[in-house]
Design a protein around this motif. Structure first.
Motif, short mmCIF file in Angstrom:
data_model
loop_
_atom_site.label_atom_id
_atom_site.label_comp_id
_atom_site.label_asym_id
_atom_site.label_seq_id
_atom_site.Cartn_x
_atom_site.Cartn_y
_atom_site.Cartn_z
N LEU A 166 7.79 6.44 1.40
CA LEU A 166 8.72 6.42 2.53
C LEU A 166 9.01 7.84 3.01
CD1 LEU A 166 11.51 3.81 1.69
CD2 LEU A 166 9.83 3.68 3.53
N ALA A 167 9.21 8.73 2.06
CA ALA A 167 9.54 10.11 2.42
C ALA A 167 8.33 10.84 2.99
CB ALA A 167 10.06 10.86 1.20
N GLY A 168 7.13 10.34 2.69
CA GLY A 168 5.91 10.98 3.16
C GLY A 168 5.38 10.37 4.45
N TRP A 169 4.55 9.35 4.32
CA TRP A 169 3.81 8.85 5.48
C TRP A 169 4.23 7.47 5.96
CZ3 TRP A 169 1.01 4.31 4.99
CH2 TRP A 169 0.86 3.83 3.68
N LEU A 170 4.83 6.68 5.08
CA LEU A 170 4.95 5.24 5.35
C LEU A 170 5.88 4.92 6.52
CD1 LEU A 170 4.11 2.42 4.53
CD2 LEU A 170 5.81 2.48 2.69
N THR A 171 7.02 5.57 6.58
CA THR A 171 7.97 5.26 7.65
C THR A 171 7.39 5.58 9.03
OG1 THR A 171 9.80 5.75 6.15
CG2 THR A 171 10.30 5.68 8.49
N ALA A 172 6.65 6.68 9.13
CA ALA A 172 6.06 7.05 10.41
C ALA A 172 4.90 6.14 10.79
CB ALA A 172 5.59 8.51 10.35
N ASP A 173 4.27 5.53 9.81
CA ASP A 173 3.06 4.76 10.06
C ASP A 173 3.35 3.31 10.40
OD1 ASP A 173 -0.06 4.84 9.64
OD2 ASP A 173 0.62 3.01 8.64
N GLN B 42 9.12 -5.77 -14.40
CA GLN B 42 9.09 -4.36 -14.80
C GLN B 42 8.15 -3.57 -13.92
OE1 GLN B 42 11.27 -3.07 -17.10
NE2 GLN B 42 10.54 -1.19 -16.11
N TRP B 43 7.02 -4.18 -13.57
CA TRP B 43 6.06 -3.54 -12.65
C TRP B 43 6.77 -3.21 -11.33
CZ3 TRP B 43 0.95 -1.93 -12.68
CH2 TRP B 43 0.35 -1.74 -11.45
N SER B 44 7.55 -4.15 -10.83
CA SER B 44 8.26 -3.95 -9.57
C SER B 44 9.26 -2.81 -9.69
CB SER B 44 8.96 -5.24 -9.15
OG SER B 44 8.04 -6.28 -8.95
N TYR B 45 10.03 -2.80 -10.78
CA TYR B 45 10.99 -1.71 -10.99
C TYR B 45 10.28 -0.36 -11.10
CZ TYR B 45 14.83 -4.99 -11.99
OH TYR B 45 15.79 -5.97 -11.90
N ASP B 46 9.17 -0.33 -11.83
CA ASP B 46 8.45 0.92 -12.05
C ASP B 46 7.89 1.51 -10.76
OD1 ASP B 46 9.01 0.72 -14.74
OD2 ASP B 46 7.01 -0.01 -15.30
N HIS B 47 7.70 0.66 -9.74
CA HIS B 47 7.08 1.14 -8.51
C HIS B 47 8.10 1.42 -7.39
CE1 HIS B 47 3.42 -0.04 -10.54
NE2 HIS B 47 2.77 0.68 -9.66
N ILE B 48 9.39 1.37 -7.72
CA ILE B 48 10.39 1.72 -6.71
C ILE B 48 10.30 3.20 -6.35
CG2 ILE B 48 12.87 1.96 -6.28
CD1 ILE B 48 13.27 -0.70 -7.74
N GLU B 49 10.13 4.06 -7.36
CA GLU B 49 10.05 5.50 -7.06
C GLU B 49 8.80 5.85 -6.25
OE1 GLU B 49 12.32 7.85 -7.18
OE2 GLU B 49 13.62 6.20 -7.79
N PRO B 50 7.61 5.33 -6.61
CA PRO B 50 6.44 5.58 -5.74
C PRO B 50 6.64 5.07 -4.31
CG PRO B 50 5.71 4.80 -7.88
CD PRO B 50 7.21 4.67 -7.86
N LEU C 257 0.87 -1.18 0.00
CA LEU C 257 0.00 0.00 0.00
C LEU C 257 0.90 1.23 0.00
CD1 LEU C 257 -2.88 -0.72 2.58
CD2 LEU C 257 -3.07 -0.55 0.09
N LEU C 258 0.92 1.95 -1.10
CA LEU C 258 1.78 3.12 -1.22
C LEU C 258 1.02 4.43 -1.17
CD1 LEU C 258 4.27 1.88 -3.98
CD2 LEU C 258 4.44 1.68 -1.48
N ARG C 259 -0.30 4.37 -1.33
CA ARG C 259 -1.12 5.59 -1.26
C ARG C 259 -1.74 5.71 0.12
NH1 ARG C 259 -4.64 7.00 -6.52
NH2 ARG C 259 -5.58 8.24 -4.84
N GLN C 260 -1.49 6.83 0.76
CA GLN C 260 -1.99 7.01 2.12
C GLN C 260 -3.51 7.02 2.16
OE1 GLN C 260 -0.52 10.48 4.11
NE2 GLN C 260 -1.15 9.76 6.13
N ASP C 261 -4.15 7.58 1.13
CA ASP C 261 -5.61 7.62 1.15
C ASP C 261 -6.20 6.21 1.06
OD1 ASP C 261 -4.59 7.54 -1.47
OD2 ASP C 261 -6.32 8.54 -2.33
N TYR C 262 -5.53 5.32 0.33
CA TYR C 262 -6.01 3.94 0.28
C TYR C 262 -5.77 3.24 1.61
CZ TYR C 262 -6.41 4.37 -4.83
OH TYR C 262 -6.76 4.76 -6.11
N ARG C 263 -4.60 3.50 2.23
CA ARG C 263 -4.34 2.97 3.56
C ARG C 263 -5.41 3.44 4.54
NH1 ARG C 263 -1.33 5.18 7.93
NH2 ARG C 263 -2.56 6.97 7.23
N ASP C 264 -5.72 4.73 4.49
CA ASP C 264 -6.73 5.27 5.40
C ASP C 264 -8.08 4.61 5.18
OD1 ASP C 264 -4.84 6.98 6.41
OD2 ASP C 264 -5.58 8.77 5.37
N GLU C 265 -8.44 4.41 3.93
CA GLU C 265 -9.75 3.81 3.62
C GLU C 265 -9.83 2.37 4.12
OE1 GLU C 265 -12.44 2.75 -0.34
OE2 GLU C 265 -10.83 4.23 -0.49
#
Length: 201
Positions: free
Chosen positions: A152-159, A139-147, A85-93
């Motif tokens: 990580l820089a936003g909400w994930l590490t703190a959560d 390729q999907w895995s590589y493409d999602h490293i940046e997201p 789960l990389l989107r905080q709004d989806y995590r929240d939902e």
């Protein structure tokens, strides 16, 4: 209770989850990927073409909550859920929906170093009968490293409770997670959500 194992695509979530259910008493594996796979058979192709990821389908997020709640009602114990789960709004939902059903979620993050993550993605075995499919998964895995880094820089590490798996086997990672969960190191996610309204007859 749910132990949600988060992390980048290719971080080893499912393999670790399979090890973890042998370490946590009365636990069951619930892989939301199966719901996504089912929706590809149930929804019209036109609707599927409108989204780039089944997580973007509201029905997927609702079904994850409903299925998890139903499995816990049926089986009790602990659900171990390996899912990125990389989107905080989806995590929240999703976590908020579970909280409204009084289901505690303990959120764990598998966090190998990026070089290790890339090596693990590259070293994934390619089934001889599905080479193209496996290449797409890589390729999907590589493409999602940046997201993943953005989360990580936003909400994930703190959560989430991070577990550096750079030098760990899936079993060793599972042992650390089991110890952290049983020892109370992984707190219940503190997500406040108004309980769903009930209908009165």
């Amino acid at each position: 209770m749910i132990v949600w194992i988060n992390g980048a695509f290719g971080a080893g979530k499912t393999t670790t989850a399979r090890e973890l259910i042998d370490l946590i008493p009365n636990s069951t594996l619930f892989d939301p990927e199966l719901i996504g796979a089912g929706l590809t058979q149930l929804l019209p192709a036109k609707r599927l073409a409108e989204v780039g990821d089944f997580q973007d389908l509201p029905i997927w997020r609702r079904l994850v909550v409903d299925t998890a709640a139903a499995m816990l009602a049926e089986l009790g114990g602990v659900l171990v859920v390996p899912m990125t789960l990389l989107r905080q709004d989806y995590r929240d939902e999703i976590f908020g929906g579970l909280a409204s059903r009084r289901i505690a979620v303990r959120h764990v993050l598998l966090a190998p170093a990026e070089t290790i993550l890339r090596e693990r993605i590259a070293d994934r075995e390619v089934p001889p009968d599905l080479p193209d499919g496996e290449i797409r998964v890589r390729q999907w895995s590589y493409d999602h490293i940046e997201p993943y880094h953005a989360a990580l820089a936003g909400w994930l590490t703190a959560d989430a409770h991070p577990v550096d798996t750079s030098a760990l086997t899936p079993y060793e990672a599972a042992v650390r997670i089991a110890a952290a969960v049983s020892g109370g190191t992984v707190p219940v996610c503190d997500i406040v959500q108004t309980p769903e309204p009930t209908r009165h007859a």
